[in-house]
Design a protein around this motif. Structure first.
Motif, PDB file in Angstrom:
ATOM      1  N   ASP A  33       3.455   9.157   3.890  1.00 18.18           N
ATOM      2  CA  ASP A  33       4.527   8.208   4.472  1.00 18.18           C
ATOM      3  C   ASP A  33       4.910   8.563   6.019  1.00 18.18           C
ATOM      4  O   ASP A  33       5.887   8.405   6.598  1.00 18.18           O
ATOM      5  CB  ASP A  33       6.075   8.416   3.738  1.00 18.18           C
ATOM      6  CG  ASP A  33       6.424   9.790   3.550  1.00 18.18           C
ATOM      7  OD1 ASP A  33       5.636  10.640   4.212  1.00 18.18           O
ATOM      8  OD2 ASP A  33       7.619   9.829   3.193  1.00 18.18           O
ATOM      9  N   ASN A  35       2.437   9.091  10.089  1.00 20.10           N
ATOM     10  CA  ASN A  35       1.030   9.144  10.813  1.00 20.10           C
ATOM     11  C   ASN A  35       0.486  10.523  10.784  1.00 20.10           C
ATOM     12  O   ASN A  35      -0.623  10.732  10.553  1.00 20.10           O
ATOM     13  CB  ASN A  35       1.099   8.589  12.087  1.00 20.10           C
ATOM     14  CG  ASN A  35       1.405   6.928  12.264  1.00 20.10           C
ATOM     15  OD1 ASN A  35       0.717   6.305  11.292  1.00 20.10           O
ATOM     16  ND2 ASN A  35       2.420   6.386  12.974  1.00 20.10           N
ATOM     17  N   ALA A  56      -2.524   0.189   4.878  1.00 19.69           N
ATOM     18  CA  ALA A  56      -0.954   0.126   5.262  1.00 19.69           C
ATOM     19  C   ALA A  56      -0.338  -0.214   3.627  1.00 19.69           C
ATOM     20  O   ALA A  56      -0.757  -1.261   3.106  1.00 19.69           O
ATOM     21  CB  ALA A  56      -0.677  -0.761   6.408  1.00 19.69           C
ATOM     22  N   ASP A  58       3.354  -1.280   1.656  1.00 24.11           N
ATOM     23  CA  ASP A  58       4.368  -2.199   1.830  1.00 24.11           C
ATOM     24  C   ASP A  58       5.522  -1.675   2.650  1.00 24.11           C
ATOM     25  O   ASP A  58       6.001  -2.371   3.491  1.00 24.11           O
ATOM     26  CB  ASP A  58       5.021  -2.644   0.554  1.00 24.11           C
ATOM     27  CG  ASP A  58       3.899  -3.509  -0.488  1.00 24.11           C
ATOM     28  OD1 ASP A  58       3.158  -4.080   0.184  1.00 24.11           O
ATOM     29  OD2 ASP A  58       4.053  -3.293  -1.609  1.00 24.11           O
ATOM     30  N   ALA A  59       5.933  -0.398   2.586  1.00 23.46           N
ATOM     31  CA  ALA A  59       7.126   0.255   3.243  1.00 23.46           C
ATOM     32  C   ALA A  59       6.528   0.759   4.640  1.00 23.46           C
ATOM     33  O   ALA A  59       5.330   1.001   4.900  1.00 23.46           O
ATOM     34  CB  ALA A  59       7.364   1.337   2.711  1.00 23.46           C
ATOM     35  N   PRO A  60       7.369   0.522   5.998  1.00 25.52           N
ATOM     36  CA  PRO A  60       6.854   0.948   7.328  1.00 25.52           C
ATOM     37  C   PRO A  60       6.291   2.397   6.936  1.00 25.52           C
ATOM     38  O   PRO A  60       7.035   3.674   6.500  1.00 25.52           O
ATOM     39  CB  PRO A  60       8.068   1.065   8.089  1.00 25.52           C
ATOM     40  CG  PRO A  60       9.111  -0.022   7.265  1.00 25.52           C
ATOM     41  CD  PRO A  60       8.581   0.107   5.668  1.00 25.52           C
ATOM     42  N   ASP A  61       5.195   2.716   7.922  1.00 25.08           N
ATOM     43  CA  ASP A  61       4.653   4.363   8.157  1.00 25.08           C
ATOM     44  C   ASP A  61       4.269   4.395   6.660  1.00 25.08           C
ATOM     45  O   ASP A  61       3.916   5.956   6.570  1.00 25.08           O
ATOM     46  CB  ASP A  61       5.525   4.967   8.584  1.00 25.08           C
ATOM     47  CG  ASP A  61       5.512   4.688  10.293  1.00 25.08           C
ATOM     48  OD1 ASP A  61       4.819   4.029  10.768  1.00 25.08           O
ATOM     49  OD2 ASP A  61       7.028   4.826  10.599  1.00 25.08           O
ATOM     50  N   GLU A  62       3.871   3.863   5.661  1.00 29.49           N
ATOM     51  CA  GLU A  62       3.429   4.390   4.556  1.00 29.49           C
ATOM     52  C   GLU A  62       1.999   3.930   4.240  1.00 29.49           C
ATOM     53  O   GLU A  62       1.665   2.886   4.715  1.00 29.49           O
ATOM     54  CB  GLU A  62       4.054   3.944   3.237  1.00 29.49           C
ATOM     55  CG  GLU A  62       5.377   4.742   2.877  1.00 29.49           C
ATOM     56  CD  GLU A  62       6.125   4.557   1.751  1.00 29.49           C
ATOM     57  OE1 GLU A  62       5.217   3.976   0.820  1.00 29.49           O
ATOM     58  OE2 GLU A  62       7.236   4.864   1.386  1.00 29.49           O
ATOM     59  N   TYR A  63       0.997   4.805   3.942  1.00 30.56           N
ATOM     60  CA  TYR A  63      -0.550   4.645   3.865  1.00 30.56           C
ATOM     61  C   TYR A  63      -0.930   4.815   2.431  1.00 30.56           C
ATOM     62  O   TYR A  63      -0.428   5.876   1.916  1.00 30.56           O
ATOM     63  CB  TYR A  63      -1.144   5.428   5.021  1.00 30.56           C
ATOM     64  CG  TYR A  63      -0.455   4.829   6.447  1.00 30.56           C
ATOM     65  CD1 TYR A  63      -1.234   3.834   7.160  1.00 30.56           C
ATOM     66  CD2 TYR A  63       0.276   5.811   6.805  1.00 30.56           C
ATOM     67  CE1 TYR A  63      -0.690   3.617   8.282  1.00 30.56           C
ATOM     68  CE2 TYR A  63       0.727   5.360   8.151  1.00 30.56           C
ATOM     69  CZ  TYR A  63       0.426   4.316   8.784  1.00 30.56           C
ATOM     70  OH  TYR A  63       0.926   4.061  10.036  1.00 30.56           O
TER      71      TYR A  63
END
Length: 69
Positions: A33, A35, A56, A58-63
């Motif tokens: 979660d 970078n 990527a 669904d959530a921001p900054d989650e990979y």
């Protein structure tokens, strides 16, 4: 495929979790979660000779990092 949920973990924990999973399975999926964890896990896996795919989530900054050895 082994799934490692490293969300919420500070480095170097995601890399250590990935290393342990790769020792048991050639195909690993790692959830991170941030970078920094994404970059560190990717670098580690590639240094081990693995193929790495990053998507990527669904959530921001989650990979979702898929590792195939």
């Amino acid at each position: 495929m082994k799934t490692v949920d490293a969300r919420g973990c500070a480095c170097p924990q995601p890399v250590l979790m990935t290393k342990n999973a790769m020792a048991r399975d050639n195909n690993v999926e790692v959830l991170v979660d941030n970078n920094t964890a994404k970059n560190n896990v990717e670098r580690f896996a590639k240094n081990q000779g693995a193929t790495v795919t990053i998507k990527a989530a669904d959530a921001p900054d989650e990979y979702v990092i898929t590792i195939e050895k």
